[in-house]
Design a protein around this motif. Structure first.
Motif, short mmCIF file in Angstrom:
data_model
loop_
_atom_site.label_atom_id
_atom_site.label_comp_id
_atom_site.label_asym_id
_atom_site.label_seq_id
_atom_site.Cartn_x
_atom_site.Cartn_y
_atom_site.Cartn_z
N PHE A 1 0.72 -1.19 -0.08
CA PHE A 1 0.00 0.12 0.08
C PHE A 1 0.84 1.35 -0.01
O PHE A 1 1.47 1.39 0.79
CB PHE A 1 -0.97 0.11 1.08
N ASN A 2 0.84 2.11 -1.10
CA ASN A 2 1.38 3.53 -1.29
C ASN A 2 0.76 4.15 -0.14
O ASN A 2 -0.33 4.04 0.30
CB ASN A 2 1.30 3.95 -2.64
N PRO B 1 -6.01 3.40 -0.78
CA PRO B 1 -6.76 3.09 0.31
C PRO B 1 -6.84 1.57 0.63
O PRO B 1 -6.15 0.78 -0.13
CB PRO B 1 -8.08 3.33 -0.38
N MET B 2 -6.84 1.47 1.93
CA MET B 2 -6.72 0.07 2.43
C MET B 2 -7.77 -1.16 2.20
O MET B 2 -7.85 -1.96 2.54
CB MET B 2 -6.66 0.06 3.84
N ASP C 1 -0.04 -13.64 2.95
CA ASP C 1 1.01 -13.86 3.70
C ASP C 1 1.74 -12.53 4.51
O ASP C 1 2.32 -12.65 5.32
CB ASP C 1 1.92 -14.79 3.29
N MET C 2 1.54 -11.44 3.71
CA MET C 2 2.25 -10.36 4.01
C MET C 2 1.42 -9.15 3.65
O MET C 2 0.77 -9.15 2.57
CB MET C 2 3.62 -10.13 3.64
N ILE C 3 1.37 -7.95 4.44
CA ILE C 3 1.00 -6.87 4.35
C ILE C 3 2.11 -5.66 4.22
O ILE C 3 2.82 -5.69 5.29
CB ILE C 3 -0.24 -6.49 5.00
N LEU C 4 2.41 -4.92 3.21
CA LEU C 4 3.58 -3.99 3.25
C LEU C 4 2.94 -2.81 3.01
O LEU C 4 2.08 -2.10 2.38
CB LEU C 4 4.49 -4.28 2.22
N ILE C 5 3.14 -1.69 3.99
CA ILE C 5 2.77 -0.35 4.27
C ILE C 5 4.00 0.32 3.74
O ILE C 5 4.85 0.47 4.45
CB ILE C 5 2.29 -0.13 5.57
N ASN D 1 -1.05 5.33 11.27
CA ASN D 1 -2.57 5.02 11.03
C ASN D 1 -2.76 3.91 10.08
O ASN D 1 -3.48 3.01 10.61
CB ASN D 1 -3.18 6.22 10.53
N LYS D 2 -2.20 3.85 8.88
CA LYS D 2 -2.42 2.49 8.13
C LYS D 2 -1.78 1.32 8.80
O LYS D 2 -2.34 0.29 8.72
CB LYS D 2 -1.73 2.86 6.76
#
Ligand code: DX5
Ligand code: ZN
Length: 221
Positions: free
Chosen positions: A116-117, A121-122, A133-137, A155-156
């Motif tokens: 997510f840049n 939006p999420m 398996d992964m979320i990258l903020i 916040n994200k």
């Protein structure tokens, strides 16, 4: 207790000595090698591809976390899987069919993640949690190392942490961009467990000293 993982981005390493650099940073205490792939199309920079991933693979046992900043994304995924990638992440804007791309990564035997840049939006998480398996903020806009951390990312991270906990699934929450000894604890308090750092580590002569200092900060969380 949370297991924290440090993932140096080789974007800031010495590309003329890449094998030695990845060995050194793992010996210094890093957990994961973060591999930034940029295409001069989705992002305004051009970096490294599957051949370089294949070249560093024999140098370390640690997982290689391939962050694809390329559009389109699907065609290159099998090449990175064959080159030894363990985790492959991509940006939802770079795929016409997000669910299909996640499945493609998994069909190729790798762990899959969405990135997510700062302005993304999420809601892209809503219907694909079971495939992640992964979320990258991203805490900078992608394309370059050495940029400043964007505080809204906290916040994200907190939002993603809630979604992961609600899902009950084992999903790594990674933060990427501007991570340093000074702000790593804030990112961990927000809920991140995996920390990409490029310039903060490779920009210093003593990788172990930086990684130790980051772990000392994480121990306060
Ligand atoms: C940015 C990359 C990052 C970058 C991090 O597009 O995805 O991984 O290399 O570099 P630093 O830690 O220097 O911000
Ligand atoms: Zn990255």
């Amino acid at each position: 207790m949370t297991t924290f993982r440090i993932a140096p981005s080789i974007l800031s390493a010495d590309f003329a000595r890449l094998g030695e650099e990845v060995r050194n940073v793992i010996t210094a205490g890093a957990d994961i090698i973060h591999f930034d792939v940029m295409d001069n199309h989705y992002v305004p920079n051009l970096t490294i591809g599957p051949l370089v991933c294949q070249a560093i693979r024999p140098h370390v046992k640690a997982p290689i976390d391939v962050h694809l900043m390329v559009k389109p994304v699907d065609r290159i995924i099998p090449d990175f899987a064959k080159a030894g990638a363990d985790i492959i992440t991509f940006h939802p804007e770079a795929s016409e069919h997000i669910d299909r791309t996640l499945q493609l990564i998994k069909d190729n035997g790798c762990k899959a993640g969405l990135v997510f840049n700062p302005g993304t939006p999420m809601h892209y998480l809503d219907h694909v949690m079971d495939k992640l398996d992964m979320i990258l903020i991203m805490s900078v806009n992608p394309g370059f190392g050495g940029q400043s951390f964007i505080p809204e990312a906290l916040n994200k991270i907190a939002y993603a942490r809630r979604k992961i906990d609600e899902s009950g699934r084992d999903i790594l929450l990674e933060v990427d961009g501007g991570i340093k000894v000074e702000n790593i604890a804030a990112a961990a308090r927000a809920g991140a467990d995996t920390f990409v750092a490029g310039s903060a580590i490779f920009g210093q002569p003593d990788y172990k000293a930086v990684i130790d200092a980051m772990r000392a900060q994480l121990a306060t969380v």
